[in-house]
Design a protein around this motif. Structure first.
Motif, PDB file in Angstrom:
ATOM      1  N   LEU A  70       0.829  -1.211   0.000  1.00  0.00           N
ATOM      2  CA  LEU A  70       0.000   0.000   0.000  1.00  0.00           C
ATOM      3  C   LEU A  70       0.865   1.263   0.000  1.00  0.00           C
ATOM      4  CD1 LEU A  70      -3.088   0.055  -0.070  1.00  0.00           C
ATOM      5  CD2 LEU A  70      -3.055   0.641   2.347  1.00  0.00           C
ATOM      6  N   THR A  71       0.541   2.167  -0.920  1.00  0.00           N
ATOM      7  CA  THR A  71       1.353   3.368  -1.116  1.00  0.00           C
ATOM      8  C   THR A  71       0.449   4.578  -1.331  1.00  0.00           C
ATOM      9  OG1 THR A  71       3.121   2.071  -2.132  1.00  0.00           O
ATOM     10  CG2 THR A  71       3.110   4.430  -2.619  1.00  0.00           C
ATOM     11  N   ARG A  72       0.789   5.698  -0.645  1.00  0.00           N
ATOM     12  CA  ARG A  72       0.059   6.951  -0.860  1.00  0.00           C
ATOM     13  C   ARG A  72       1.058   8.095  -0.878  1.00  0.00           C
ATOM     14  NH1 ARG A  72      -2.705  10.727  -2.747  1.00  0.00           N
ATOM     15  NH2 ARG A  72      -4.553  11.561  -1.649  1.00  0.00           N
ATOM     16  N   ARG A  73       1.034   8.840  -1.974  1.00  0.00           N
ATOM     17  CA  ARG A  73       1.939   9.989  -2.087  1.00  0.00           C
ATOM     18  C   ARG A  73       1.147  11.275  -2.018  1.00  0.00           C
ATOM     19  NH1 ARG A  73       2.992   6.828  -6.504  1.00  0.00           N
ATOM     20  NH2 ARG A  73       4.565   5.241  -6.091  1.00  0.00           N
ATOM     21  N   PHE A  74       1.712  12.262  -1.344  1.00  0.00           N
ATOM     22  CA  PHE A  74       1.166  13.616  -1.369  1.00  0.00           C
ATOM     23  C   PHE A  74       2.258  14.479  -1.981  1.00  0.00           C
ATOM     24  CE2 PHE A  74      -0.945  11.829   2.502  1.00  0.00           C
ATOM     25  CZ  PHE A  74      -2.253  11.866   2.036  1.00  0.00           C
ATOM     26  N   GLY A  75       2.127  14.844  -3.252  1.00  0.00           N
ATOM     27  CA  GLY A  75       3.199  15.581  -3.925  1.00  0.00           C
ATOM     28  C   GLY A  75       4.470  14.761  -3.868  1.00  0.00           C
ATOM     29  N   GLY A  76       5.525  15.374  -3.321  1.00  0.00           N
ATOM     30  CA  GLY A  76       6.810  14.684  -3.263  1.00  0.00           C
ATOM     31  C   GLY A  76       6.957  13.770  -2.045  1.00  0.00           C
TER      32      GLY A  76
END
Ligand SMILES: Nc1ncnc2c1ncn2[C@@H]1O[C@H](COP(=O)(O)OP(=O)(O)OP(=O)(O)O)[C@@H](O)[C@H]1O
Length: 278
Positions: A10-16
């Motif tokens: 599971l992966t979640r990015r916010f911008g960088g």
């Protein structure tokens, strides 16, 4: 132990920023898994991904073997996932009892078959049934109220005398108890508790520990985020540690407590605000 919840990559990015970074986790039926980690480690984001409040950029969430990734929160609640929030969320103008009844009604909507199978007709048909079978509806409502009262009774003198009080009139700790009671009224297969003792003093925390212990003894599967490590170590079957979005350790409470990577992660964050695992 077969996994009730399985999280894969599971992966979640916010911008960088990668708030949750390829995390794998599993929770077995009847197990209590705690997720700990310094502030900003990604714990709440992980909860949001599992409970449908946010969608992952990659990875999968399986519940009872079914892919539930990205399903909306309402559907997940109906499948048996219930959560509480870090800062507590209750319906301020509803009484304690009515807040808990909201949970019970959500469950009932999930188990009732769609009348006629025609989308959109459900609510209308339900109303029609209520008009022709008022006795049955009243009995059902009575049963739900009884159930809600039993759940409220778990919190003893804290909530029972205030059952008809509006939630806005309660103390912070009591609002948090109401939120947990509402989640329990869903009769969830998996209960996710986000810092259930945040803002509670020592004796309130000890009471909450006993309540969670009681739920666990009844076989409730629980995923817990908690900063108070003492409580985590006493309650958990296993502990997973996040740091900067990554899972850096997982194991029995004693193994995790003595893991050099965990100690390092806690020491490395100056604003942890809690004791380093001893
Ligand atoms: N909606 C968002 N937009 C941008 N960044 C976010 C958002 N939500 C979380 N973050 C960032 O993601 C990281 C993980 O945050 P998260 O709230 O999941 O951590 P946490 O482990 O729950 O922290 P805490 O213990 O303080 O509650 C943090 O750096 C946070 O600032």
């Amino acid at each position: 132990m077969p996994s009730l919840l399985e999280i894969r990559g599971l992966t979640r990015r916010f911008g960088g920023l990668t708030a949750v970074d390829a995390v794998d986790l599993h929770v077995g039926e009847g197990e209590l898994l705690s997720v700990i980690g310094p502030n900003g480690a990604g714990k709440t984001t992980l909860f949001n991904l599992v409970t449908g409040l946010d969608k992952p950029d990659a990875g999968q969430v399986l519940f009872d073997g079914q892919d539930i990734t990205g399903l909306p929160a309402e559907q997940l609640a109906q499948r048996g996932l219930a959560r509480t929030f870090q800062h507590g969320r209750v319906f301020a103008n509803l009484s304690v009892l009515d807040n808990v009844l909201v949970g019970a009604h959500t469950r009932l909507r999930a188990v009732k078959p769609r009348i006629g199978g025609v989308p959109g007709l459900g609510a209308l048909a339900e109303l029609a049934l209520a008009l022709v079978q008022p006795g049955a509806v009243r009995r059902e409502e009575q049963a739900l109220r009884e159930e809600a009262r039993e759940i409220i009774a778990l919190f003893g003198e804290r909530l029972a005398p205030r059952i008809d009080h509006p939630a806005y009139s309660l103390s912070y700790a009591n609002r948090r108890r109401v939120e947990i009671a509402r989640a329990l009224a869903l009769k969830p297969r998996l209960l996710l508790l986000d810092e259930p003792t945040a803002g509670m003093n020592e004796s309130e925390t000890a009471e909450m520990l006993e309540i969670i212990r009681g739920l666990k003894a009844r076989g409730q599967t629980i995923l817990l985020i908690e900063h108070k490590l003492d409580l985590v170590m006493q309650l958990s079957d296993r502990v997973a540690v996040l740091d900067d979005g990554r899972k850096i350790a997982e194991g029995l409470p004693d193994e995790v407590r003595n893991d050099p990577a965990v100690i390092e992660a806690y020491l490395g964050h100056r604003h942890v605000g809690e004791a380093v695992p001893a």
